[in-house]
Design a protein around this motif. Structure first.
Motif, short mmCIF file in Angstrom:
data_model
loop_
_atom_site.label_atom_id
_atom_site.label_comp_id
_atom_site.label_asym_id
_atom_site.label_seq_id
_atom_site.Cartn_x
_atom_site.Cartn_y
_atom_site.Cartn_z
N GLN A 328 2.08 -3.78 -1.38
CA GLN A 328 2.17 -2.44 -0.79
C GLN A 328 1.50 -1.40 -1.67
O GLN A 328 0.82 -0.49 -1.16
N LEU A 332 -1.57 1.13 -0.56
CA LEU A 332 -1.54 2.58 -0.66
C LEU A 332 -2.71 3.10 -1.50
O LEU A 332 -3.33 4.11 -1.15
N GLN A 335 -5.75 3.02 0.64
CA GLN A 335 -5.74 4.10 1.63
C GLN A 335 -6.11 5.45 1.00
O GLN A 335 -6.80 6.26 1.61
N VAL A 381 -0.86 9.11 3.89
CA VAL A 381 -0.74 7.65 3.85
C VAL A 381 0.68 7.17 4.10
O VAL A 381 0.88 5.99 4.43
N ILE A 382 1.68 8.04 3.95
CA ILE A 382 3.06 7.61 4.21
C ILE A 382 3.54 8.04 5.59
O ILE A 382 4.66 7.72 5.98
#
Length: 383
Positions: A328, A332, A335, A381-382
């Motif tokens: 993950q 991130l 991204q 991104v979140i």
């Protein structure tokens, strides 16, 4: 490892999302960089005060090359200790309030050289579990009994000190921890060192230039004491390269005669010392740089307060966002790169398993708009 095992070992790292590859900078260090042909707003460098490409440091080094040449030519004890390096050592000692200082080629070399000079077989060394790898390697190579205590756990450290039969003891800690940005309880550690007759070895790689109004942890916490051995690197906040160790005159004389990583290596380039001298002047004079970093920290925390991303408690420019999963955190980071933001994904073994993170590194070179751009990208991104 056998030659025929390397491919499978690399494949195993890739499968665990731990395979590392170097990115190539095609620009000077700074908040805006070109990496592998693309421009990024970068939050990856330890150039905390924004001095690595400062015109005054460039000018000082260029002039010194004309005066002193490029290479050191030999080890310091043969014929490689230049007058400009002597000036830098004296200035560094005065800057941190010590009797004397000694330049090393890197913080890694300093940690290995000093620890192995002070402890050996039959002695004991005690290290925080989150210490930098170079401290751990120095402890291991010393051949002293090596004990690690839980992060900032003074009670466990005291128990270990109480139980050791070793005549010579050394406590090794980071002043500011490089992946969490939190700090060691230095005053309490010195009290334990006094109580149990131990050295306190302090690696201030990430505090020098920031703590103590720029003069480091010794001045921040009033730690000047014969038991304290102080090390700081010069390639982070100072913007140059190398490291120095400071303490009593007797300590430095001992290191000159016993630190193998100082004795058995070619001296670093003399012009580097000229840049160090100029850097100390800027660290002292440009207080606005530290004030701006504090503003950036406050803005970052305020911007992420209501999100699922949580920052560690840190007053340093190191602002890690703990993600947990290797996969993950890599996603991130990718991204963010797609949005023109470079933030490194830090994974084990650099950090403990399950604590992979985005390591945001703030700098006085960043503007308020840069931090706002980072926050917008993180929120994107979140979302």
């Amino acid at each position: 490892m056998r030659p025929d095992e390397i491919d499978s070992a690399l494949s195993a790292l890739a499968g665990e999302h731990r395979l590392r590859r170097r990115a190539t900078l095609q620009s000077p260090q700074g908040p805006r960089v070109t990496i592998d042909g693309r421009d990024y707003l970068a939050f990856a460098s330890n150039d905390y005060l924004g001095l690595a490409n400062h015109p005054a440091l460039r000018q000082a080094m260029q002039q010194a090359i004309g005066d002193w040449g490029v290479g050191g030519g030999s080890s310091a004890l043969v014929a490689g200790h230049f007058g400009i390096q002597q000036q830098a050592e004296e200035a560094l000692a005065e800057f941190v309030g010590c009797e004397a200082a000694l330049l090393f080629g890197s913080g890694y070399a300093a940690n290995l050289g000093v620890i192995t000079s002070l402890v050996g077989r039959g002695d004991a060394v005690f290290a925080d579990r989150l210490n930098h790898a170079s401290l751990n390697d120095g402890c291991l190579l010393s051949r002293a009994t090596f004990k690690r205590f839980r992060h900032n756990d003074l009670a466990q450290l005291e128990q270990l000190l109480r139980d050791t039969p070793a005549r010579t003891r050394l406590i090794a800690v980071d002043a500011v921890y490089s992946m969490d940005g939190d700090e060691a309880p230095l005053r309490e550690l010195l009290q334990l060192a006094e109580r149990y007759d131990a050295w306190l070895y302090l690696d201030d790689a990430h505090g020098f230039g920031l703590l103590g109004d720029g003069h480091g942890a010794l001045l921040e916490y009033a730690l000047h004491h014969p038991r304290v051995v102080y090390m700081a690197t010069l390639g982070k906040a100072a913007g140059v390269a190398g490291a120095f160790v400071a303490g009593s005159r007797q300590l430095i004389d001992w290191l000159v005669n016993s630190a193998r990583t100082y004795i058995f290596t070619t001296a670093h380039p003399p012009a580097q010392a000229a840049a160090i001298l100029r850097s100390l002047q800027l660290i002292d004079a440009d207080k606005w740089r530290r004030h701006l970093i504090n503003e950036h920290i406050s803005a970052l925390h305020a911007g992420l307060r209501a999100t699922s991303l949580s920052l560690c408690s840190s007053r340093s420019p190191i602002q890690p966002i703990i993600i947990g999963s290797n996969k993950q955190v890599l996603k991130l980071a990718e991204q963010l790169r797609a949005r023109g933001i470079w933030v490194p994904a830090i994974r084990p073994p650099t950090v403990p398993a399950g604590s992979a993170r985005l390591r945001v590194s703030l700098s006085a070179g960043h503007t308020r708009d840069d931090v706002a751009e980072l926050l917008a990208a993180l929120l994107s991104v979140i979302s």
